[in-house]
Design a protein around this motif. Structure first.
Motif, short mmCIF file in Angstrom:
data_model
loop_
_atom_site.label_atom_id
_atom_site.label_comp_id
_atom_site.label_asym_id
_atom_site.label_seq_id
_atom_site.Cartn_x
_atom_site.Cartn_y
_atom_site.Cartn_z
N MET A 1 -10.04 2.86 15.63
CA MET A 1 -10.93 1.72 15.69
C MET A 1 -10.15 0.41 15.66
O MET A 1 -10.40 -0.48 16.43
CB MET A 1 -11.93 1.79 14.53
CG MET A 1 -12.97 0.72 14.58
SD MET A 1 -14.45 1.44 15.31
CE MET A 1 -15.57 0.13 15.12
N ALA A 2 -9.18 0.32 14.76
CA ALA A 2 -8.37 -0.89 14.67
C ALA A 2 -7.59 -1.12 15.96
O ALA A 2 -7.33 -2.25 16.34
CB ALA A 2 -7.42 -0.80 13.48
N GLU A 3 -7.23 -0.04 16.63
CA GLU A 3 -6.48 -0.14 17.87
C GLU A 3 -7.28 -0.87 18.96
O GLU A 3 -6.76 -1.72 19.65
CB GLU A 3 -6.12 1.27 18.35
CG GLU A 3 -4.78 1.34 19.02
CD GLU A 3 -4.41 2.76 19.34
OE1 GLU A 3 -4.50 3.11 20.52
OE2 GLU A 3 -4.06 3.51 18.40
N SER A 4 -8.57 -0.57 19.09
CA SER A 4 -9.39 -1.22 20.11
C SER A 4 -9.62 -2.68 19.79
O SER A 4 -9.70 -3.51 20.68
CB SER A 4 -10.71 -0.49 20.30
OG SER A 4 -11.49 -0.56 19.12
N ALA A 5 -9.72 -3.03 18.51
CA ALA A 5 -9.87 -4.43 18.12
C ALA A 5 -8.61 -5.21 18.49
O ALA A 5 -8.68 -6.33 18.97
CB ALA A 5 -10.16 -4.55 16.64
N GLU A 6 -7.46 -4.60 18.27
CA GLU A 6 -6.20 -5.23 18.63
C GLU A 6 -6.12 -5.44 20.13
O GLU A 6 -5.70 -6.49 20.60
CB GLU A 6 -5.03 -4.35 18.16
CG GLU A 6 -4.12 -5.04 17.18
CD GLU A 6 -3.02 -4.12 16.71
OE1 GLU A 6 -2.08 -3.90 17.50
OE2 GLU A 6 -3.13 -3.65 15.58
N THR A 7 -6.54 -4.45 20.88
CA THR A 7 -6.51 -4.53 22.33
C THR A 7 -7.43 -5.65 22.83
O THR A 7 -7.06 -6.40 23.73
CB THR A 7 -6.93 -3.18 22.95
OG1 THR A 7 -6.10 -2.16 22.40
CG2 THR A 7 -6.76 -3.20 24.44
N ALA A 8 -8.60 -5.78 22.24
CA ALA A 8 -9.53 -6.84 22.61
C ALA A 8 -8.93 -8.21 22.32
O ALA A 8 -9.02 -9.13 23.13
CB ALA A 8 -10.86 -6.67 21.88
N GLU A 9 -8.29 -8.34 21.16
CA GLU A 9 -7.65 -9.60 20.79
C GLU A 9 -6.50 -9.91 21.75
O GLU A 9 -6.34 -11.04 22.19
CB GLU A 9 -7.14 -9.55 19.36
CG GLU A 9 -6.62 -10.88 18.87
CD GLU A 9 -6.19 -10.83 17.41
OE1 GLU A 9 -5.07 -11.31 17.12
OE2 GLU A 9 -6.98 -10.33 16.58
N ASP A 10 -5.72 -8.88 22.09
CA ASP A 10 -4.62 -9.06 23.04
C ASP A 10 -5.15 -9.52 24.40
O ASP A 10 -4.54 -10.35 25.07
CB ASP A 10 -3.83 -7.76 23.20
CG ASP A 10 -3.03 -7.40 21.95
OD1 ASP A 10 -2.83 -8.28 21.09
OD2 ASP A 10 -2.60 -6.24 21.86
N ALA A 11 -6.28 -8.96 24.80
CA ALA A 11 -6.88 -9.33 26.08
C ALA A 11 -7.32 -10.80 26.07
O ALA A 11 -7.13 -11.52 27.05
CB ALA A 11 -8.06 -8.43 26.40
N VAL A 12 -7.88 -11.25 24.94
CA VAL A 12 -8.29 -12.65 24.81
C VAL A 12 -7.07 -13.57 24.90
O VAL A 12 -7.08 -14.56 25.63
CB VAL A 12 -9.06 -12.88 23.49
CG1 VAL A 12 -9.25 -14.36 23.20
CG2 VAL A 12 -10.40 -12.17 23.52
N VAL A 13 -6.02 -13.22 24.18
CA VAL A 13 -4.79 -14.01 24.20
C VAL A 13 -4.20 -14.04 25.61
O VAL A 13 -3.80 -15.09 26.10
CB VAL A 13 -3.76 -13.49 23.17
CG1 VAL A 13 -2.40 -14.14 23.37
CG2 VAL A 13 -4.26 -13.72 21.75
#
Length: 161
Positions: A1-13
């Motif tokens: 779950m934490a992995e997908s949140a990180e990916t979403a944040e990376d996508a925003v950045v």
């Protein structure tokens, strides 16, 4: 779950960095990932951020300007500007606040400001417009035939959706 949140944040950045790079490239006349330090305020404002000149200077202090050339490299600008956008700093002023400011300058409460009054108000005081900024505004805001700024008509040009 934490992995997908990180990916979403990376996508925003990544999306923000892409937007910054695109704006930067508009001012990169040589195509060498550098811009004249005097262009930084324009780049920041083109990204929907509206710092005053002192705040632009604070940002420049955080960016390593390549002295003595006076150029800013994209690699130095990108992390500083990414943080500004992520933190949602320097947001535009709401339309009702701008209207209130124009109404305060409209001493006769007639719905317009004369070119002379506008120049007087904007070139005196705490952070006066430069000659170039004043000319740019007058060209866009003031009716050339009447030398009057009908500020309710001008407001939509100042507001960013």
């Amino acid at each position: 779950m934490a992995e997908s949140a990180e990916t979403a944040e990376d996508a925003v950045v990544a999306e923000i960095e892409k937007k910054i790079t695109k704006a930067f490239e508009v001012f990169d006349r040589e195509g060498n990932k550098t811009v004249d330090v005097r262009e930084i305020g324009c780049i920041i404002r083109s990204l929907g951020c509206f710092p005053n000149e002192a705040e632009v200077q604070e940002l420049l202090d955080q960016i390593e300007v390549e002295d003595p050339s006076g150029f800013v490299h994209l690699d130095k600008f990108l992390p500083v500007m990414t943080k500004v956008l992520l933190d949602e700093r320097f947001q535009p002023i709401p339309e009702d606040v701008l209207l209130h400011a124009f109404e305060a300058l409209d001493e006769n409460k007639c719905g317009y400001i004369t070119k002379e009054d506008l120049v007087r108000h904007l070139t005196e005081g705490g952070e006066p417009f430069t000659q170039e900024e004043m000319e740019d505004m007058l060209n866009v805001a003031v009716d050339p035939e009447t030398n009057i700024l009908h500020y309710r008509d001008y407001l939509p040009k100042l507001v960013i959706d």
